[in-house]
Design an enzyme around this catalytic site. Structure first.
Site, PDB file in Angstrom:
ATOM      1  N   LYS A 139      60.180  30.500  -4.800  1.00 53.63           N
ATOM      2  CA  LYS A 139      60.663  30.902  -5.970  1.00 53.63           C
ATOM      3  C   LYS A 139      62.444  31.661  -5.515  1.00 53.63           C
ATOM      4  O   LYS A 139      62.142  32.451  -4.730  1.00 53.63           O
ATOM      5  CB  LYS A 139      59.871  31.898  -6.314  1.00 53.63           C
ATOM      6  CG  LYS A 139      59.008  32.487  -6.976  1.00 53.63           C
ATOM      7  CD  LYS A 139      58.020  33.215  -7.506  1.00 53.63           C
ATOM      8  CE  LYS A 139      57.104  33.488  -8.605  1.00 53.63           C
ATOM      9  NZ  LYS A 139      56.619  34.324  -8.775  1.00 53.63           N
ATOM     10  N   GLU A 193      54.499  45.482   0.147  1.00 50.88           N
ATOM     11  CA  GLU A 193      54.319  43.746   0.281  1.00 50.88           C
ATOM     12  C   GLU A 193      53.061  43.396   1.164  1.00 50.88           C
ATOM     13  O   GLU A 193      52.062  42.920   1.281  1.00 50.88           O
ATOM     14  CB  GLU A 193      55.537  43.424   0.045  1.00 50.88           C
ATOM     15  CG  GLU A 193      56.210  43.142  -0.372  1.00 50.88           C
ATOM     16  CD  GLU A 193      55.722  42.796  -2.178  1.00 50.88           C
ATOM     17  OE1 GLU A 193      54.455  42.116  -2.837  1.00 50.88           O
ATOM     18  OE2 GLU A 193      55.971  43.135  -3.802  1.00 50.88           O
ATOM     19  N   GLU A 196      52.565  29.435  -9.592  1.00 45.62           N
ATOM     20  CA  GLU A 196      51.834  30.106 -10.390  1.00 45.62           C
ATOM     21  C   GLU A 196      51.274  29.939 -11.439  1.00 45.62           C
ATOM     22  O   GLU A 196      51.335  30.853 -12.702  1.00 45.62           O
ATOM     23  CB  GLU A 196      52.712  31.133 -10.382  1.00 45.62           C
ATOM     24  CG  GLU A 196      52.192  32.832 -11.039  1.00 45.62           C
ATOM     25  CD  GLU A 196      53.494  33.466 -11.019  1.00 45.62           C
ATOM     26  OE1 GLU A 196      54.649  33.754 -10.074  1.00 45.62           O
ATOM     27  OE2 GLU A 196      53.352  34.539 -11.990  1.00 45.62           O
ATOM     28  N   ASN A 252      50.469  38.778  -7.795  1.00 46.93           N
ATOM     29  CA  ASN A 252      50.910  40.195  -8.530  1.00 46.93           C
ATOM     30  C   ASN A 252      50.528  41.365  -8.432  1.00 46.93           C
ATOM     31  O   ASN A 252      50.545  42.832  -9.337  1.00 46.93           O
ATOM     32  CB  ASN A 252      50.719  40.152 -10.195  1.00 46.93           C
ATOM     33  CG  ASN A 252      51.963  38.395 -10.325  1.00 46.93           C
ATOM     34  OD1 ASN A 252      53.058  39.061 -10.015  1.00 46.93           O
ATOM     35  ND2 ASN A 252      51.344  37.194 -11.594  1.00 46.93           N
ATOM     36  N   HIS A 277      52.156  44.927  -9.606  1.00 42.89           N
ATOM     37  CA  HIS A 277      53.639  44.199 -10.359  1.00 42.89           C
ATOM     38  C   HIS A 277      53.585  44.267 -11.884  1.00 42.89           C
ATOM     39  O   HIS A 277      54.313  44.901 -11.927  1.00 42.89           O
ATOM     40  CB  HIS A 277      53.822  42.617  -9.840  1.00 42.89           C
ATOM     41  CG  HIS A 277      54.172  42.896  -8.191  1.00 42.89           C
ATOM     42  ND1 HIS A 277      53.013  43.100  -7.154  1.00 42.89           N
ATOM     43  CD2 HIS A 277      54.823  42.275  -7.684  1.00 42.89           C
ATOM     44  CE1 HIS A 277      54.158  43.015  -6.287  1.00 42.89           C
ATOM     45  NE2 HIS A 277      55.385  42.418  -6.721  1.00 42.89           N
ATOM     46  N   HIS A 295      56.620  46.934 -11.825  1.00 44.23           N
ATOM     47  CA  HIS A 295      57.668  45.939 -12.755  1.00 44.23           C
ATOM     48  C   HIS A 295      58.280  46.965 -13.938  1.00 44.23           C
ATOM     49  O   HIS A 295      59.657  46.794 -13.361  1.00 44.23           O
ATOM     50  CB  HIS A 295      57.969  44.855 -12.845  1.00 44.23           C
ATOM     51  CG  HIS A 295      57.738  43.455 -12.169  1.00 44.23           C
ATOM     52  ND1 HIS A 295      57.428  41.880 -12.193  1.00 44.23           N
ATOM     53  CD2 HIS A 295      58.932  43.769 -10.410  1.00 44.23           C
ATOM     54  CE1 HIS A 295      58.065  41.430 -11.130  1.00 44.23           C
ATOM     55  NE2 HIS A 295      58.585  42.657 -10.129  1.00 44.23           N
ATOM     56  N   HIS A 326      62.417  48.471  -5.163  1.00 39.41           N
ATOM     57  CA  HIS A 326      60.698  47.248  -5.955  1.00 39.41           C
ATOM     58  C   HIS A 326      60.142  47.921  -4.991  1.00 39.41           C
ATOM     59  O   HIS A 326      58.445  47.893  -5.746  1.00 39.41           O
ATOM     60  CB  HIS A 326      61.047  45.437  -4.856  1.00 39.41           C
ATOM     61  CG  HIS A 326      59.850  45.250  -5.309  1.00 39.41           C
ATOM     62  ND1 HIS A 326      59.651  44.641  -7.085  1.00 39.41           N
ATOM     63  CD2 HIS A 326      59.359  44.647  -4.397  1.00 39.41           C
ATOM     64  CE1 HIS A 326      59.021  43.348  -6.804  1.00 39.41           C
ATOM     65  NE2 HIS A 326      58.421  43.575  -5.349  1.00 39.41           N
TER      66      HIS A 326
HETATM   67  N1  LIG Z   1      61.475  34.707  -4.614  1.00 41.05           N
HETATM   68  C1  LIG Z   1      60.393  35.619  -4.249  1.00 41.05           C
HETATM   69  O1  LIG Z   1      59.256  34.720  -4.289  1.00 41.05           O
HETATM   70  C2  LIG Z   1      60.406  37.386  -4.609  1.00 41.05           C
HETATM   71  C3  LIG Z   1      59.714  38.274  -3.946  1.00 41.05           C
HETATM   72  C4  LIG Z   1      59.834  39.554  -4.399  1.00 41.05           C
HETATM   73  C5  LIG Z   1      61.461  40.485  -4.448  1.00 41.05           C
HETATM   74  N2  LIG Z   1      61.782  39.199  -4.614  1.00 41.05           N
HETATM   75  C6  LIG Z   1      64.134  39.862  -5.159  1.00 41.05           C
HETATM   76  O2  LIG Z   1      63.872  39.696  -3.590  1.00 41.05           O
HETATM   77  C7  LIG Z   1      64.926  41.300  -3.727  1.00 41.05           C
HETATM   78  C8  LIG Z   1      64.511  42.352  -3.136  1.00 41.05           C
HETATM   79  O3  LIG Z   1      64.647  42.209  -1.348  1.00 41.05           O
HETATM   80  P1  LIG Z   1      64.910  43.291  -0.278  1.00 41.05           P
HETATM   81  O4  LIG Z   1      64.678  44.436  -0.029  1.00 41.05           O
HETATM   82  O5  LIG Z   1      65.602  42.218   1.133  1.00 41.05           O
HETATM   83  O6  LIG Z   1      66.868  43.329  -0.886  1.00 41.05           O
HETATM   84  P2  LIG Z   1      68.269  43.057  -0.575  1.00 41.05           P
HETATM   85  O7  LIG Z   1      68.086  41.749  -0.657  1.00 41.05           O
HETATM   86  O8  LIG Z   1      69.175  43.904  -2.164  1.00 41.05           O
HETATM   87  O9  LIG Z   1      68.451  44.319   0.468  1.00 41.05           O
HETATM   88  C9  LIG Z   1      68.282  45.320   0.314  1.00 41.05           C
HETATM   89  C10 LIG Z   1      69.285  46.007   1.005  1.00 41.05           C
HETATM   90  O10 LIG Z   1      69.108  45.894   2.721  1.00 41.05           O
HETATM   91  C11 LIG Z   1      70.705  45.245   3.102  1.00 41.05           C
HETATM   92  N3  LIG Z   1      70.490  44.817   4.474  1.00 41.05           N
HETATM   93  C12 LIG Z   1      69.915  43.101   4.636  1.00 41.05           C
HETATM   94  N4  LIG Z   1      68.780  43.161   5.914  1.00 41.05           N
HETATM   95  C13 LIG Z   1      69.847  43.996   6.320  1.00 41.05           C
HETATM   96  C14 LIG Z   1      70.159  44.413   8.222  1.00 41.05           C
HETATM   97  N5  LIG Z   1      68.896  44.075   8.647  1.00 41.05           N
HETATM   98  N6  LIG Z   1      69.973  45.728   8.700  1.00 41.05           N
HETATM   99  C15 LIG Z   1      70.742  46.654   7.553  1.00 41.05           C
HETATM  100  N7  LIG Z   1      71.024  46.361   6.344  1.00 41.05           N
HETATM  101  C16 LIG Z   1      70.457  45.191   6.097  1.00 41.05           C
HETATM  102  C17 LIG Z   1      71.186  44.946   1.916  1.00 41.05           C
HETATM  103  O11 LIG Z   1      72.492  44.564   2.566  1.00 41.05           O
HETATM  104  C18 LIG Z   1      71.009  45.627   0.775  1.00 41.05           C
HETATM  105  O12 LIG Z   1      71.833  46.569   1.265  1.00 41.05           O
HETATM  106  C19 LIG Z   1      64.669  41.134  -4.806  1.00 41.05           C
HETATM  107  O13 LIG Z   1      65.892  40.863  -6.065  1.00 41.05           O
HETATM  108  C20 LIG Z   1      63.875  40.598  -5.339  1.00 41.05           C
HETATM  109  O14 LIG Z   1      64.057  40.515  -7.110  1.00 41.05           O
HETATM  110  C21 LIG Z   1      62.080  37.807  -4.351  1.00 41.05           C
END
Ligand SMILES: NC(=O)c1ccc[n+]([C@@H]2O[C@H](COP(=O)([O-])OP(=O)(O)OC[C@H]3O[C@@H](n4cnc5c(N)ncnc54)[C@H](O)[C@@H]3O)[C@@H](O)[C@H]2O)c1
Length: 359
Positions: A139, A181, A229, A237, A240, A244, A259
């Site tokens: 996704k 998760e 899906e 979900n 969620h 959400h 999240h």
């Molecule tokens: N595609 C899917 O199936 C799916 C599933 C769940 C969530 N998502 C999406 O994922 C996103 C959230 O992802 P996330 O929680 O990873 O947030 P993010 O990508 O915003 O990362 C969170 C923070 O951590 C920092 N960061 C990343 N790696 C780091 C590291 N190793 N060391 C220090 N800082 C680091 C980033 O710069 C950011 O500030 C949302 O946009 C959500 O919609 C997608």
């Protein structure tokens, strides 16, 4: 720890801190000539530096974007596409390596999948959430018109390389976000993992590779059966539907939820609904409550207008019709029932329940 390789559909996931050889072999095998690294300011500093001396620097381009959900939009995509265009990225010899959390993975994947009708991309997730969840399943997308992930595609990466060592620089709050998760995967599919998770006392002492692999296997088994899906994938979900909506509400306040924090509250509420409607025992419901209270701070959900929450829940893309809310519930821990629904009154009750037991 040793490397684990899992095959998902037509690509491999490599998990371990010694996967550099696999990474380099993979790039050689694919015969890529141009390497594009998508990073934000945090992953540039904490993660990209680990590539020094391990990667042929010639023909490597770094595309840097601003970190955070705020950047997950079409303007940032235009910047990424412009960079790819500027360096003449092509479908045959170029690869985009998404080095970051879920934002980088979702948006970089989307840009790669649409640029010149699709150039190859590799996911290199660096947050716990992206390592266990968003980097697999295909996704991809961005936010549009204030609606999360409303523009996107399904497309698979060439491979996913998961290095738990990247998590060393991640904040405790982001660890907790991804942990939700892992917990969800156990609750919907694996009672044994749930028992293991209950033994954790402190998230800073965890060897994440031990928990990543069983959790990834659960997500893999679900997305392989239902990549688009249409059925079983809705199991993911759980937590969620309400989570959400709370995440979106909290984004409008000075105290946004991550999240994972939002879906942790969602899981407590939806476990309550599972108990009310679908036979989750009261004993298992209280196990779930005790667990989330241990790791997640309480949040004042009563500050939100219930009508606003319901508006967001009704507009969720998980619903197949505008009038019925789609939930995934737990009949027992380790099992899930999809395509369930609940009344407005029951949803309100579940939020009251969260406030009562978690405050
Ligand atoms: N595609 C899917 O199936 C799916 C599933 C769940 C969530 N998502 C999406 O994922 C996103 C959230 O992802 P996330 O929680 O990873 O947030 P993010 O990508 O915003 O990362 C969170 C923070 O951590 C920092 N960061 C990343 N790696 C780091 C590291 N190793 N060391 C220090 N800082 C680091 C980033 O710069 C950011 O500030 C949302 O946009 C959500 O919609 C997608």
């Amino acid at each position: 720890m040793h490397t684990t390789t899992l095959q998902v559909a037509d690509y491999n996931l490599f998990v371990g801190d010694n996967i550099w050889a696999e990474f380099q072999d993979f790039l050689t095998l694919k015969n890529y000539k141009q390497f594009f690294f998508l990073v934000d300011e945090n992953t540039k500093k904490s993660c990209l530096t680990r590539f020094f001396n391990k990667f042929p620097a010639e023909n490597a381009h770094v595309i840097e974007i601003q970190s955070g959900e705020i950047a997950k939009n079409i303007d940032t995509c235009q910047h990424i596409w412009s960079e790819l265009m500027h360096h003449s990225a092509d479908r045959r010899t170029s690869v985009l390596i998404n080095l970051g959390g879920g934002v980088i993975g979702d948006m970089g994947g989307f840009c790669a999948a649409t640029f010149k009708r699709g150039i190859p991309f590799i996911q290199m997730p660096t947050t716990l959430l992206s390592q266990v969840d968003s980097s697999i399943g295909g996704k991809l997308g961005i936010d549009f018109g204030h609606v999360k992930n409303s523009v996107g595609v399904f497309a698979n990466p060439q491979a996913v390389f998961i290095l738990p060592a990247f998590l060393e620089t991640l904040s405790e709050r982001e660890i907790r976000s991804g942990f939700a998760e892992i917990v969800k995967h156990a609750l919907i599919a694996d009672n044994t993992s749930w028992k293991q998770l209950q033994k954790i006392e402190n998230l800073s002492d965890v060897n994440w590779q031990e928990y990543l692999v069983p959790s990834l296997k659960i997500k893999k088994s679900i997305v392989e059966i239902d990549p688009f899906e249409r059925g079983l994938r809705k199991a993911l979900n759980f937590g969620h539907t309400i989570g959400h909506a709370l995440e979106s509400m909290a984004l409008r306040t000075p105290q946004p939820l991550t999240h994972g924090e939002a879906i942790a509250i969602g899981m407590v509420c939806e476990a309550f609904l599972s108990n009310k409607n679908h036979h989750l025992s009261s004993g298992e419901l209280s196990e779930i409550v005790v667990f989330f209270k241990k790791f997640y701070p309480k949040y004042n959900v009563q500050a939100f207008d219930f009508q606003d929450i319901m508006h967001l829940i009704y507009n969720d893309k998980k619903n197949e019709t505008a009038s019925e809310i789609n939930f995934s519930f737990l009949p027992t821990i380790g099992n899930v029932s999809i395509n369930q629904t609940a009344s407005l009154e029951a949803i309100q009750e579940s939020l009251n329940f969260y406030t009562k037991v978690c405050s």
